[in-house]
Design an enzyme around this catalytic site. Structure first.
Site, PDB file in Angstrom:
ATOM      1  CG  HIS A   1      -0.145   0.024   2.533  1.00 23.68           C
ATOM      2  ND1 HIS A   1       0.411   1.163   3.068  1.00 23.68           N
ATOM      3  CD2 HIS A   1       0.159  -0.980   3.387  1.00 23.68           C
ATOM      4  CE1 HIS A   1       1.015   0.886   4.195  1.00 23.68           C
ATOM      5  NE2 HIS A   1       0.888  -0.409   4.419  1.00 23.68           N
ATOM      6  N   GLY A   2       0.274   2.379  -0.383  1.00 21.06           N
ATOM      7  CA  GLY A   2       0.985   3.643  -0.331  1.00 21.06           C
ATOM      8  C   GLY A   2       1.239   4.080   1.102  1.00 21.06           C
TER       9      GLY A   2
ATOM     10  CB  SER B   1      -0.517   4.459   6.234  1.00 21.31           C
ATOM     11  OG  SER B   1       0.349   4.199   7.339  1.00 21.31           O
TER      12      SER B   1
ATOM     13  CG  ASN C   1       3.718   3.622   6.381  1.00 16.56           C
ATOM     14  OD1 ASN C   1       2.848   3.504   5.522  1.00 16.56           O
ATOM     15  ND2 ASN C   1       4.144   2.575   7.083  1.00 16.56           N
TER      16      ASN C   1
ATOM     17  N   GLY D   1      -0.033  -2.747  12.147  1.00 12.09           N
ATOM     18  CA  GLY D   1      -0.731  -4.029  12.179  1.00 12.09           C
ATOM     19  C   GLY D   1      -2.145  -3.922  11.650  1.00 12.09           C
TER      20      GLY D   1
ATOM     21  NE  ARG E   1      -1.640  -0.313   6.753  1.00  4.34           N
ATOM     22  CZ  ARG E   1      -2.196  -0.930   7.792  1.00  4.34           C
ATOM     23  NH1 ARG E   1      -3.370  -0.519   8.260  1.00  4.34           N
ATOM     24  NH2 ARG E   1      -1.583  -1.955   8.376  1.00  4.34           N
TER      25      ARG E   1
ATOM     26  CD  GLU F   1       1.947  -5.586   8.026  1.00  5.43           C
ATOM     27  OE1 GLU F   1       2.134  -6.782   7.699  1.00  5.43           O
ATOM     28  OE2 GLU F   1       2.708  -4.665   7.702  1.00  5.43           O
TER      29      GLU F   1
ATOM     30  CG  HIS G   1      -2.815  -8.540  15.509  1.00  2.00           C
ATOM     31  ND1 HIS G   1      -2.294  -8.057  16.692  1.00  2.00           N
ATOM     32  CD2 HIS G   1      -4.139  -8.203  15.509  1.00  2.00           C
ATOM     33  CE1 HIS G   1      -3.253  -7.469  17.384  1.00  2.00           C
ATOM     34  NE2 HIS G   1      -4.381  -7.541  16.687  1.00  2.00           N
TER      35      HIS G   1
ATOM     36  NE  ARG H   1      10.383  -2.468  12.757  1.00  7.79           N
ATOM     37  CZ  ARG H   1      10.864  -1.321  12.300  1.00  7.79           C
ATOM     38  NH1 ARG H   1      11.671  -0.596  13.054  1.00  7.79           N
ATOM     39  NH2 ARG H   1      10.551  -0.900  11.085  1.00  7.79           N
TER      40      ARG H   1
ATOM     41  CG  ASN I   1       5.657  -7.643   8.282  1.00 14.60           C
ATOM     42  OD1 ASN I   1       6.804  -8.046   8.218  1.00 14.60           O
ATOM     43  ND2 ASN I   1       5.333  -6.531   8.935  1.00 14.60           N
TER      44      ASN I   1
END
Length: 337
Positions: free
Chosen positions: A43-44, A46, A49, A61, A101, A158, A160, A188, A269
């Site tokens: 996705h672009g 957010s 981010n 998440g 998103r 994504e 969680h 991560r 992820n």
């Protein structure tokens, strides 16, 4: 650029490595059977981010945050890139997660895709009219083009991040919430490390149950996941039950060994997990592909391509660029179209 230099460039870009990788020969790829193509797009940008004014990079998440203005522009640019490079490719399906998103990105991508094709169509008709006056265009506008199927699936959500969700990453890494930097790094990047789970009475958990219960069922809302959990519990069933049957059916309608093509708009992820499943990296944790997968970083709204064949119900990645030397044959879309 020779092949070795190109493969090294790909790994420096997506895995943060500067050294040239050693040659690794994948399982031999059969020369028969359809080759399916996955266009993978995160996705672009957010609002969480880290690039949006007034917001810091935050563990997101399943928190349903929207795109930032930058993310909207990134998604539009992705649609323009797809129109330039894949206009002759039939996209059989577009998949997104159920998070806003990703769905917003998909809509902006497809809107820009068709706007760009419309402009190309008008330029071609203008050229035909003024250079071949006797061949008048039959219509002034092309018909809207869309994927044969457009599907949102929670299994592409994504990973969680459990009780880390909503925490600013740099604050978590410096220990403000009782976790060490090493713990946060493993949560991560590691395939197996699982962040602390959300308590059932946590307000974040209650909101997730309210929002996603009607979509995927309360029993399918995780409280915290490792990448292995994402791959095993969500992505592999999605690939086997939804994605592959659709691509195989699409291939039966096409000539020769042409396979199906799917555009998947998801998350860093869940896309890493999908790549791991298709490339079978999750089945051999000692292979080079597995370490590359853990290190992989997928930028926002930058389309990648992964091709594979289904051989005796087993996924076999197709490396048409690296000639078998890339343990994860995932490439920027510009290099395959």
């Amino acid at each position: 650029m020779n092949r070795s230099a190109f493969v090294a460039f790909i790994h420096a870009t997506f895995f943060g490595e500067k050294k040239e990788i050693a040659s690794l020969v994948l399982h031999s790829t059969p020369t028969t059977g359809p080759t399916h193509t996955l266009i993978l797009t995160r996705h672009g940008d957010s609002i969480w981010n880290g690039k949006h004014v007034g917001c810091k990079e935050t563990f997101t998440g399943w928190t349903d945050v929207p795109l930032s203005p930058l993310g909207e522009k990134e998604a539009i640019r992705t649609g323009e890139i797809l129109a330039d490079l894949t206009r002759e490719v039939e996209i059989d399906a577009l998949f997104t997660s159920t998070l806003s998103r990703a769905k917003m990105t998909a809509h902006y991508v497809w809107w820009a895709y068709n706007e760009n094709l419309e402009e190309q169509y008008r330029r071609e008709k203008h050229y035909q009219y003024y250079n071949r006056p006797g061949n008048m265009p039959q219509q002034n506008s092309m018909q809207y083009q869309g994927p044969a199927q457009w599907l949102a699936d929670y299994r592409l959500n994504e990973r969680h991040y459990g009780s880390l969700q909503g925490l600013v990453k740099v604050e978590a890494e410096r220990g403000d919430f009782g976790h060490s930097a090493d713990e946060v790094y493993k949560w991560r990047r590691s395939w197996h490390a699982k962040p602390p789970i959300l308590d059932d009475d946590d307000p974040r958990r209650l909101e997730e149950r309210r929002r996603f219960g009607p979509i995927c069922g309360l029993e399918n809302i995780p409280r915290g996941e490792s990448l292995n959990c994402v791959a095993k519990n969500r992505i592999r069933p999605f690939v086997e039950e939804k994605l592959t049957p659709l691509l195989e059916e699409a291939a039966r309608r096409k000539p020769g060994d042409e396979g199906g093509t799917a555009l998947i708009v998801a998350h860093a992820n869940s896309l890493r997990a999908l790549i791991g499943v298709i490339c079978k990296a999750d089945q051999n944790e000692t292979a080079a592909a597995f370490s590359k997968l853990e290190a992989m970083k997928i930028p926002t709204a930058s389309p990648l391509v992964l091709q594979f064949r289904l051989v005796e119900k087993q996924f076999t990645p197709v490396d048409s660029i690296g000639e078998g030397s890339n343990p994860l044959p995932v490439y920027p879309i510009q290099y395959l179209f």
